[in-house]
Design a protein around this motif. Structure first.
Motif, PDB file in Angstrom:
ATOM      1  N   GLU A 174      -5.705  12.495   0.771  1.00 26.55           N
ATOM      2  CA  GLU A 174      -4.527  12.808   1.570  1.00 26.55           C
ATOM      3  C   GLU A 174      -4.623  12.146   2.933  1.00 26.55           C
ATOM      4  OE1 GLU A 174      -1.653  16.651   2.162  1.00 26.55           O
ATOM      5  OE2 GLU A 174      -3.793  16.976   1.930  1.00 26.55           O
ATOM      6  N   LEU A 175      -5.833  12.131   3.458  1.00 23.94           N
ATOM      7  CA  LEU A 175      -6.037  11.467   4.741  1.00 23.94           C
ATOM      8  C   LEU A 175      -5.640  10.002   4.619  1.00 23.94           C
ATOM      9  CD1 LEU A 175      -7.153  11.407   7.631  1.00 23.94           C
ATOM     10  CD2 LEU A 175      -9.410  10.966   6.666  1.00 23.94           C
ATOM     11  N   ARG A 176      -6.061   9.414   3.531  1.00 21.56           N
ATOM     12  CA  ARG A 176      -5.744   7.992   3.336  1.00 21.56           C
ATOM     13  C   ARG A 176      -4.241   7.799   3.171  1.00 21.56           C
ATOM     14  NH1 ARG A 176      -6.108   4.341  -1.311  1.00 21.56           N
ATOM     15  NH2 ARG A 176      -5.921   2.285  -0.354  1.00 21.56           N
ATOM     16  N   VAL A 177      -3.657   8.627   2.336  1.00 18.43           N
ATOM     17  CA  VAL A 177      -2.214   8.503   2.063  1.00 18.43           C
ATOM     18  C   VAL A 177      -1.413   8.727   3.346  1.00 18.43           C
ATOM     19  CG1 VAL A 177      -0.282   9.670   0.912  1.00 18.43           C
ATOM     20  CG2 VAL A 177      -2.348   9.107  -0.377  1.00 18.43           C
ATOM     21  N   GLU A 178      -1.776   9.748   4.072  1.00 15.40           N
ATOM     22  CA  GLU A 178      -1.046  10.031   5.319  1.00 15.40           C
ATOM     23  C   GLU A 178      -1.278   8.939   6.336  1.00 15.40           C
ATOM     24  OE1 GLU A 178       1.266  12.322   5.899  1.00 15.40           O
ATOM     25  OE2 GLU A 178       0.980  12.795   3.788  1.00 15.40           O
ATOM     26  N   ALA A 179      -2.492   8.388   6.303  1.00 13.77           N
ATOM     27  CA  ALA A 179      -2.774   7.284   7.222  1.00 13.77           C
ATOM     28  C   ALA A 179      -1.898   6.086   6.872  1.00 13.77           C
ATOM     29  CB  ALA A 179      -4.247   6.918   7.154  1.00 13.77           C
ATOM     30  N   ILE A 180      -1.742   5.823   5.582  1.00 12.65           N
ATOM     31  CA  ILE A 180      -0.887   4.718   5.157  1.00 12.65           C
ATOM     32  C   ILE A 180       0.561   4.999   5.549  1.00 12.65           C
ATOM     33  CG2 ILE A 180       0.064   3.527   3.125  1.00 12.65           C
ATOM     34  CD1 ILE A 180      -2.741   2.633   3.731  1.00 12.65           C
ATOM     35  N   ARG A 181       0.971   6.236   5.353  1.00 11.16           N
ATOM     36  CA  ARG A 181       2.365   6.590   5.699  1.00 11.16           C
ATOM     37  C   ARG A 181       2.579   6.441   7.187  1.00 11.16           C
ATOM     38  NH1 ARG A 181       6.049  11.066   3.865  1.00 11.16           N
ATOM     39  NH2 ARG A 181       4.326  12.349   3.241  1.00 11.16           N
ATOM     40  N   LEU A 182       1.606   6.933   7.960  1.00 13.92           N
ATOM     41  CA  LEU A 182       1.721   6.839   9.415  1.00 13.92           C
ATOM     42  C   LEU A 182       1.721   5.376   9.842  1.00 13.92           C
ATOM     43  CD1 LEU A 182       1.788   8.174  12.197  1.00 13.92           C
ATOM     44  CD2 LEU A 182      -0.697   8.236  12.142  1.00 13.92           C
ATOM     45  N   LEU A 183       0.882   4.604   9.206  1.00 11.46           N
ATOM     46  CA  LEU A 183       0.800   3.189   9.543  1.00 11.46           C
ATOM     47  C   LEU A 183       2.131   2.513   9.263  1.00 11.46           C
ATOM     48  CD1 LEU A 183      -0.763   0.644  10.316  1.00 11.46           C
ATOM     49  CD2 LEU A 183      -1.549   0.478   7.943  1.00 11.46           C
ATOM     50  N   HIS A 213       0.842  -1.204   0.000  1.00  8.82           N
ATOM     51  CA  HIS A 213       0.000   0.000   0.000  1.00  8.82           C
ATOM     52  C   HIS A 213       0.879   1.256   0.000  1.00  8.82           C
ATOM     53  CE1 HIS A 213      -3.532  -2.481   1.115  1.00  8.82           C
ATOM     54  NE2 HIS A 213      -4.218  -1.470   0.636  1.00  8.82           N
ATOM     55  N   TYR A 214       1.868   1.192   0.833  1.00  3.83           N
ATOM     56  CA  TYR A 214       2.761   2.361   0.953  1.00  3.83           C
ATOM     57  C   TYR A 214       3.426   2.666  -0.381  1.00  3.83           C
ATOM     58  CZ  TYR A 214       6.722   5.173   2.575  1.00  3.83           C
ATOM     59  OH  TYR A 214       7.648   6.163   2.748  1.00  3.83           O
ATOM     60  N   LEU A 215       3.917   1.612  -1.031  1.00  5.14           N
ATOM     61  CA  LEU A 215       4.648   1.819  -2.276  1.00  5.14           C
ATOM     62  C   LEU A 215       3.727   2.230  -3.409  1.00  5.14           C
ATOM     63  CD1 LEU A 215       7.245  -1.082  -2.018  1.00  5.14           C
ATOM     64  CD2 LEU A 215       7.665   1.359  -1.796  1.00  5.14           C
ATOM     65  N   GLN A 216       2.436   2.108  -3.187  1.00  2.00           N
ATOM     66  CA  GLN A 216       1.516   2.642  -4.205  1.00  2.00           C
ATOM     67  C   GLN A 216       1.633   4.168  -4.262  1.00  2.00           C
ATOM     68  OE1 GLN A 216      -2.502   1.577  -3.338  1.00  2.00           O
ATOM     69  NE2 GLN A 216      -2.246  -0.547  -3.984  1.00  2.00           N
ATOM     70  N   PHE A 217       1.939   4.730  -3.096  1.00  5.72           N
ATOM     71  CA  PHE A 217       1.943   6.192  -3.025  1.00  5.72           C
ATOM     72  C   PHE A 217       3.351   6.764  -2.951  1.00  5.72           C
ATOM     73  CE2 PHE A 217      -2.433   5.940  -2.585  1.00  5.72           C
ATOM     74  CZ  PHE A 217      -2.782   5.093  -1.551  1.00  5.72           C
ATOM     75  N   PHE A 218       4.244   6.062  -2.285  1.00  2.51           N
ATOM     76  CA  PHE A 218       5.562   6.616  -2.002  1.00  2.51           C
ATOM     77  C   PHE A 218       6.650   5.784  -2.652  1.00  2.51           C
ATOM     78  CE2 PHE A 218       4.113   9.672   1.009  1.00  2.51           C
ATOM     79  CZ  PHE A 218       3.015   9.102   1.613  1.00  2.51           C
ATOM     80  N   SER A 219       7.766   6.475  -2.945  1.00  8.38           N
ATOM     81  CA  SER A 219       8.920   5.758  -3.454  1.00  8.38           C
ATOM     82  C   SER A 219       9.652   5.134  -2.257  1.00  8.38           C
ATOM     83  CB  SER A 219       9.857   6.731  -4.174  1.00  8.38           C
ATOM     84  OG  SER A 219      10.390   7.658  -3.247  1.00  8.38           O
ATOM     85  N   LYS A 262      12.324   5.939  -1.128  1.00  8.47           N
ATOM     86  CA  LYS A 262      13.002   6.971  -0.319  1.00  8.47           C
ATOM     87  C   LYS A 262      12.014   7.813   0.472  1.00  8.47           C
ATOM     88  CE  LYS A 262      17.089   7.383  -3.084  1.00  8.47           C
ATOM     89  NZ  LYS A 262      17.873   8.160  -4.007  1.00  8.47           N
ATOM     90  N   GLY A 263      10.725   7.473   0.362  1.00  8.83           N
ATOM     91  CA  GLY A 263       9.744   8.161   1.180  1.00  8.83           C
ATOM     92  C   GLY A 263       9.120   9.378   0.544  1.00  8.83           C
ATOM     93  N   LYS A 264       9.399   9.606  -0.742  1.00  8.70           N
ATOM     94  CA  LYS A 264       8.794  10.767  -1.402  1.00  8.70           C
ATOM     95  C   LYS A 264       7.554  10.315  -2.155  1.00  8.70           C
ATOM     96  CE  LYS A 264      12.820  13.712  -2.161  1.00  8.70           C
ATOM     97  NZ  LYS A 264      12.806  14.244  -0.871  1.00  8.70           N
ATOM     98  N   LEU A 265       6.584  11.230  -2.241  1.00  9.40           N
ATOM     99  CA  LEU A 265       5.369  10.929  -2.994  1.00  9.40           C
ATOM    100  C   LEU A 265       5.755  10.685  -4.453  1.00  9.40           C
ATOM    101  CD1 LEU A 265       2.490  10.869  -1.953  1.00  9.40           C
ATOM    102  CD2 LEU A 265       2.179  13.171  -2.779  1.00  9.40           C
ATOM    103  N   LYS A 266       5.182   9.669  -5.024  1.00  6.37           N
ATOM    104  CA  LYS A 266       5.558   9.293  -6.402  1.00  6.37           C
ATOM    105  C   LYS A 266       5.084  10.358  -7.374  1.00  6.37           C
ATOM    106  CE  LYS A 266       5.851   4.302  -6.205  1.00  6.37           C
ATOM    107  NZ  LYS A 266       5.197   3.043  -6.519  1.00  6.37           N
ATOM    108  N   THR A 267       5.835  10.484  -8.441  1.00  4.35           N
ATOM    109  CA  THR A 267       5.470  11.440  -9.493  1.00  4.35           C
ATOM    110  C   THR A 267       5.494  10.727 -10.822  1.00  4.35           C
ATOM    111  OG1 THR A 267       7.802  12.066  -9.665  1.00  4.35           O
ATOM    112  CG2 THR A 267       6.425  13.413  -8.251  1.00  4.35           C
TER     113      THR A 267
END
Lengths: 906, 365
Positions: free
Chosen positions: A745-754, A188-194, A196-201
């Protein structure tokens, strides 16, 4: 993975094939002296497992035995996860690799070439070398398990090894099910973040990124719509303002028009009055001019006549005065000439004055010369006397011989010495005193003066001598006296010496008596004083000059004296009275000066008077001329003024007439002027102003209208765009996107926090679990080295970082430990990590000539530790000191030197 | 005299919170306008009075202006309109549109001057600027000249709470101006103001279609009947609004509360014309998480517009199943941490815990 055997051939020092093995599961020791090839054997073992068979380069070329073109070969039999394998590799020439697996008791080929390299390597590491030979970071778990010679320290482990260790540790802290959940979280995390922890572009950008991009666009669109809406409001306001301005301008124009109309009427009336006023003013001016002209002419005629009359009177007076003045000038001239002649006469008295003065001066100088001459003669005489006195003093002093102070002092000393010696002599003599009662004699038998001595009655007679005195009184007695023995001769010698000295000193003076000598010295002193005084007197008289100079000076004065006498022989008998002569000369001079001054004053006065009179005459002449000219001018002027032939009366009458006309014109002008002053402002100027204002108001109005039309058109254009509706849509779009973005963003941040929370929990868990590694390593170290070093502190990558002694709360870095302690610490840590790595599959630990700094006492404890570790790990020790390890109860020993020898003999 | 009194159609208004649904809501306001005209026809009103704010802004799309002119033009009888503070009579106003000239029965009253109406006189008070402290009804002459006197104004009756007085209208403006009825616009809720005799002589019709959540008594038009000059008017509100704006706010305290909320939402009639704003707070138990998702799905799928704000809903600390249903070890540790130490954003932490719960659920299947 554990090793069963290693076979090596054509590898550095191994010319012949040597096989070492079979190794036991526990403790194995390969021993041999230095340069036998222990480390080479270990190297070959590593190359077999880690390096590709095709590897080239000078490092690989160095594997060949020196000076030979042989291809290095190695074969290793090993066991991995319960399976037995054999890998054979040949490097450089005809390089090859074969991996076999034992199946049904026989080795069957499993892979060859690069595949064999890869499969073999996977047993140890996931990090193969890119090019060239494998380096430490490519060793995988062998970085922990294998310690090459001199490299017992654990450096930075490669990330794959750290990860392996962590994974092995973390498996203990996570239950079943954790892994899949973590994996899913990571997915789930890698769906949104690379990673290195940056949001994917880019193409992989998550929905949130796209929503944010859309939101940015929508926000920009909203801003544009808002700008357009504001432009609409602005335009509306502007149109309203322009309406108002135009209305105001129109209103102003109407007001101005009304005022202008009224003003024009007033201006017309005003203009008429002004015109009439101007006409009347012209008339007044003309009458005034006429009056002035006439009046001026009359006044001028009158004044001219008056002037002419006065001028004529003046002319007559002047003509009478002129001859008188001439006569006066002549008389003054005569007077001046007379005074001049008197002055010249007075000046002739100068000669007598000079003569008297010169005589007085000569007399004075003669007297001075005479006096000086006399003085010089006296002085010369004194000098001669003084000089003679000085010569006498010198002579006396030369004749007088006397001791100086130093000589006198020496004489005194010599006298004293003599007297002292004398005293000592007398003291050392024996004295016999006879006082006869009658005259007689004695015979001195022994004494100073042996022989007969006459004695007088009652008079003591002394007989001295040393060391005894013997005297015989004939027929009476023999007298003998003796005393202490003294050195009278010595004293006599001293006395003689002193006398000699005294004689030498006083001989020049003719006496040796101190008093006489003193007297001589006094006299010499007095003579010196006299001499000095004579000399001083002479010098005083000379006063820095010589006698010859004085004589010469006298000679000059005598010559001068003679010259005066030649000029005035009478002075030889009687000296001139210079004072009287000077007084006389002064009187003559005074008289002369007074006479001359008087004459000069008189002459000057006469001159002045003459000049004054001459000036007056000149002035008179000038005035006469001027007056004549004036008269002529006035006559001409009068003629000019009266050319019309009118009389003064006629002119007066005319003047009266003109005056009356002028007054009448003035009265009429004043009347009009009064009418005009009723107007406060210039009505014409008011009309002009109002016209200008009307023009401006009209212009303003039409400008306002133009602007209004323009703005209305613009407003209409904006209305047509419906900016509010566009803004409403844009805002709704922004709100929609914001909601969606917020949700996402809530979802993404929730995933990141998780994910971060799980990772943090994992790290903490691992940290908690890695403590056993520290604990095991610490226990091992304490068994070897005691409790002094305390606890080993292991870093994040499991490398030992410090020790924390029990008595010292702070960590101590390893460079503060001794070499032996560091060896023991690294060994303990390697063994602790090896146990973790070996949990699932028994692993090989290799120690190549380590513990060189460890003393025998601790080494014994190390043996115990190794034997225990060998229950869970295969341990392979390479050493050149087999005796150190003889204490191992369960160790298997391999004599490599022997094996090499045996191989060579085959 | 019978008239229909309406106001504050706010045509073209934006509904920012509704997002993309705003367009639909705007369109609905036009339909509501048609219903107003229909009501006027059905009740046989002599004329229609529109007391200002026909449009949300003078800069609305001109197509809307045409549509509104057409709707009002379809009445047949006279329609008297005054500009309001949202659509004041300023340059660029909607009133300049040529549509008004085409709709012959629609009279946009732009001056403070009496207008003859069937049975009486109308005293319009057009608004010329957005804000003012002036009483718009002050110009109406108080002398009765015969016939029924009707006032038409836009402003705030004194007593209504606001920050600054905006077109203030005295509570007794109708009596002061000698009016039989004063039709008001500006405030969106229906309200009447009784005179000394207790009869209402002035009233706000309110907006013909509700404009926001929490708006009281809106979505109506008024049918006003006046028997004779001086007689008290009879005022009848008639529903014209078509969209319901429903707010559901609930603090979840115990198991079953969420279900009740869902049932309440499901019971709402006419969902395709209903906007629902559900705000939940309180504590969520783990096994009701699905109920929450269900509510969100119902809101987003069934209604014209629906929003669920659960930002203040937190996993219940007393419900241990948030933790015990997860795999032991670090997963449970993480869950505990999210629940008990939410940090700077409790909302994110709560969501993270719910995500974890969902993931664990997926994996276990």
């Amino acid at each position: 993975m554990i090793v069963r055997s290693i076979r090596i051939a054509d590898w550095r020092c191994f010319l012949n094939a040597v096989e070492v093995g079979p190794f036991e599961d526990g403790l194995n020791v390969i021993h041999a002296p230095n340069t036998t090839g222990k480390s080479t054997l270990f190297e070959a073992f590593r190359r077999a497992l880690l390096d590709g068979h095709k590897v080239m380069g000078k490092d690989v070329e160095a594997l060949r035995p020196w000076g030979r073109e042989l291809a290095p070969k190695v074969t290793v039999e090993f066991v991995h996860m319960g399976q037995e394998y054999r890998v054979s590799k040949q490097f450089l020439d005809s390089h090859s690799a074969v991996l076999e697996r034992k199946e049904n008791g026989r080795y069957q080929r499993l892979a060859e070439g690069t595949a064999a390299d890869d499969k073999t390597r996977e047993v140890i590491t996931k990090n193969p070398p890119g090019r060239g030979l494998a380096r430490l970071e490519n060793w995988g778990i062998a970085q922990v398990l294998w310690a090459p010679q001199g490299s017992l320290a654990i450096g930075q482990l490669s990330s794959d090894v750290v990860s392996d260790v962590r994974n092995m540790l973390s498996a203990q802290v996570s239950g079943a099910g954790t892994g899949p959940v973590e994996k899913r979280i990571e997915e789930h995390y890698l769906q949104f973040f690379s990673a290195k922890g940056k949001l994917k572009t880019g193409k992989e950008a998550p929905l949130l990124t796209r929503l944010k991009d859309q939101l940015a666009e929508a926000t920009e669109a909203r801003q544009k719509a808002y700008t357009l809406y504001l432009a609409f409001e602005d335009a509306s306001r502007r149109v309203e303002e322009l309406h108002a301005r135009r209305a105001q301008a129109r209103h102003d124009a109407d007001e101005i028009t009304k005022a202008l109309r009224d003003a024009r009427v007033v201006a017309d009336a005003y203009r008429k009055l002004v015109s009439e006023r101007d006409q009347r003013s012209e008339r007044v001016t003309a009458a005034e001019a006429q009056y002035k002209e006439l009046k001026q002419r009359i006044d001028l005629i009158k004044s001219t006549e008056t002037d002419l009359s006065e001028a004529r009177k003046k002319l007559a007076t002047l003509e009478n005065e002129a001859p008188l003045k001439d006569r006066e000038v002549q008389e003054r001239e005569k007077e001046a000439a007379k005074r001049k002649a008197e002055l010249e006469d007075a000046r002739k008295g100068r000669e007598a004055v000079d003569v008297a003065s010169q005589l007085a001066d000569a007399a004075r100088r003669f007297n001075e010369c005479h006096r000086e001459l006399h003085r010089l003669e006296e002085l010369t005489s004194k000098i001669k006397k003084a000089d003679k006195a000085l010569a006498d003093c010198r002579q006396k002093r030369s004749a007088h011989v006397a001791p100086d102070a130093r000589t006198l002092k020496a004489i005194r000393k010599a006298v004293k010495d003599r007297d002292d010696a004398q005293v000592r002599v007398e003291a050392s003599l024996i004295t016999l005193e006879i006082v006869p009662q009658k005259d007689g004699s004695a015979e001195v038998v022994a004494g100073e003066a042996p022989g007969a001595v006459t004695m007088k009655a009652g008079i003591p007679t002394q007989i001295q001598g040393s060391p005894e005195v013997v005297a015989e009184l004939p027929h009476v007695a023999r007298l003998r006296a003796w005393g202490p023995v003294g050195s009278v001769e010595e004293h006599r010698g001293a006395r003689a010496k002193a006398e000699q000295k005294l004689k030498e000193l006083t001989e020049p003076f003719g006496t040796s008596e101190p008093d006489a000598l003193e007297l001589l010295a006094e006299m010499a002193k007095d003579l010196d004083t006299s001499l000095a005084e004579a000399d001083t007197r002479l010098k005083t008289l000379l006063a820095g000059r010589t006698l010859e100079e004085l004589v010469q000076e006298r000679s000059i004065l005598e010559t001068t004296h003679k010259t005066f006498l030649d000029a005035h022989p009478e002075w030889e008998k009687a000296f001139p009275d210079s004072e009287t002569l000077e007084a006389q000369a002064a009187d003559v001079k005074r008289a002369f000066v007074a006479c001359v001054e008087n004459a000069e004053d008189a002459w000057e006065k006469a001159q002045n008077v003459l000049a004054a009179v001459a000036g007056e005459k000149e002035t008179l002449s000038q005035r006469l001329e001027d007056t004549k000219r004036q008269v002529a001018g006035l006559v001409a002027k009068l003629d000019g003024l009266t050319t019309d032939g009118k009389s003064l009366q006629d002119r007066d009458a005319e003047l009266q007439r003109v005056t009356m006309a002028w007054e009448a014109a003035r009265a009429r002008f004043t009347e009009i002027q009064d009418q005009l002053t009723q107007y406060e402002d210039d009505p014409v100027a008011v009309v002009d102003r109002l016209e200008a204002q009307l023009e401006a108001a009209n212009q303003e109005s039409s400008l306002a209208r133009e602007r209004e039309v323009r703005e209305e058109a613009r407003l209409e254009g904006l209305c047509a765009q419906g900016p509010y509706s566009a803004l409403a849509s844009a805002e709704e779009r922004v709100a929609q996107l914001e909601q969606e973005a917020k949700r996402e963003e809530l979802r993404v941040e929730a995933i990141r926090l998780l994910r971060d929370t799980v990772a943090a929990c994992r790290t903490e868990a691992i940290t908690a679990v890695s403590r056993p590694v520290e604990a095991v390593a610490t226990r091992t170290l304490q068994r070897i080295a005691g409790r002094r070093l305390g606890r080993i502190q292991v870093g994040e990558s499991f490398e030992p970082a410090a020790v924390v002694p029990e008595t010292f709360e702070q960590a101590v870095t390893l460079d503060n430990l001794s070499g032996g302690e560091q060896e023991q610490l690294y060994l303990a840590t390697r063994l602790a990590l090896a146990e973790v790595l070996g949990r699932d599959d028994r692993q090989l630990v290799v120690l190549d000539d380590v513990l060189t700094a460890t003393d025998a006492g601790r080494l014994a404890r190390v043996m115990n530790v190794l034997e225990e570790a060998a229950q869970r790990l295969q341990v392979l020790i390479l050493t050149c000191h087999p005796e150190r390890y003889r204490g191992l109860k369960n160790g298997t020993f391999f004599d490599l030197e022997k094996l090499v020898r045996e191989a060579a003999s085959k | 005299m019978k008239l229909l009194h309406t106001a504050d159609w706010q045509i073209g208004m934006k509904a920012g919170t509704l997002g993309d649904t705003g367009a639909r809501v705007r369109d609905e306001r036009l339909d509501a306008g048609r219903r107003v005209v229909e009501t006027a026809k059905n009740h046989k009103a002599d004329f229609v009075l529109v007391a200002g704010d026909l449009f949300e802004d003078n800069a609305v799309d001109r197509v809307l202006v045409q549509k509104v002119a057409d709707i009002l033009g379809s009445f047949g009888g006279s329609v008297f309109v005054i500009p309001g503070n949202h659509d004041p009579l300023v340059p660029g106003a909607v009133w300049e549109h040529p549509a008004w000239r085409s709709a012959m029965n629609v009279h946009v009253l732009k001056e403070e001057a009496p207008v003859e109406i069937p049975g009486g006189t109308l005293f319009p008070c057009p608004v010329l600027e957005k804000h003012s402290g002036r009483n718009p009804t002050a110009w109406i002459p108080a002398e009765r000249t015969g016939g029924i006197r009707i006032g038409l104004a836009h402003g705030t009756v004194e007593g209504v709470r606001q920050d600054e007085p905006d077109y203030p209208i005295p509570r007794d403006a109708a009596q002061r101006a000698g009016l039989d009825y004063l039709a008001l616009g500006h405030w969106h809720s229906y309200a009447t103001y009784p005179g000394a005799d207790g009869a209402p002589y002035m009233a706000y019709s309110g907006t013909h279609e509700t404009t926001k959540f929490g708006e009281r008594d809106s979505g109506n038009a008024l049918i006003v009947e006046i028997a004779a000059p001086g007689a008290p008017p009879s005022i009848t509100p008639v529903r014209t609004g078509g969209i319901d704006w429903v707010t559901v706010a609930k603090e979840i305290r115990e198991r079953g509360d969420l279900q009740a909320v869902r049932e309440q939402i499901e019971s709402l009639a006419n969902p395709s014309n209903t906007l629902v704003d559900a705000v939940l707070s309180g504590l969520l138990v783990a096994d009701e998480r699905a109920e929450l998702d269900h509510i969100e799905q119902i809101l987003s799928s069934r209604f014209l517009w629906g929003r669920l704000d659960a930002s203040r809903l937190r996993p219940s600390p007393e419900d241990d199943t948030w933790i015990s249903n997860l795999p032991p070890g670090i997963i449970r540790d993480a869950a505990r941490r999210l629940r008990d130490n939410p940090g700077a954003s409790p909302e994110i932490a709560a969501r993270a815990l719910m995500e974890l719960y969902a993931i664990a659920g997926e994996v276990s299947q």
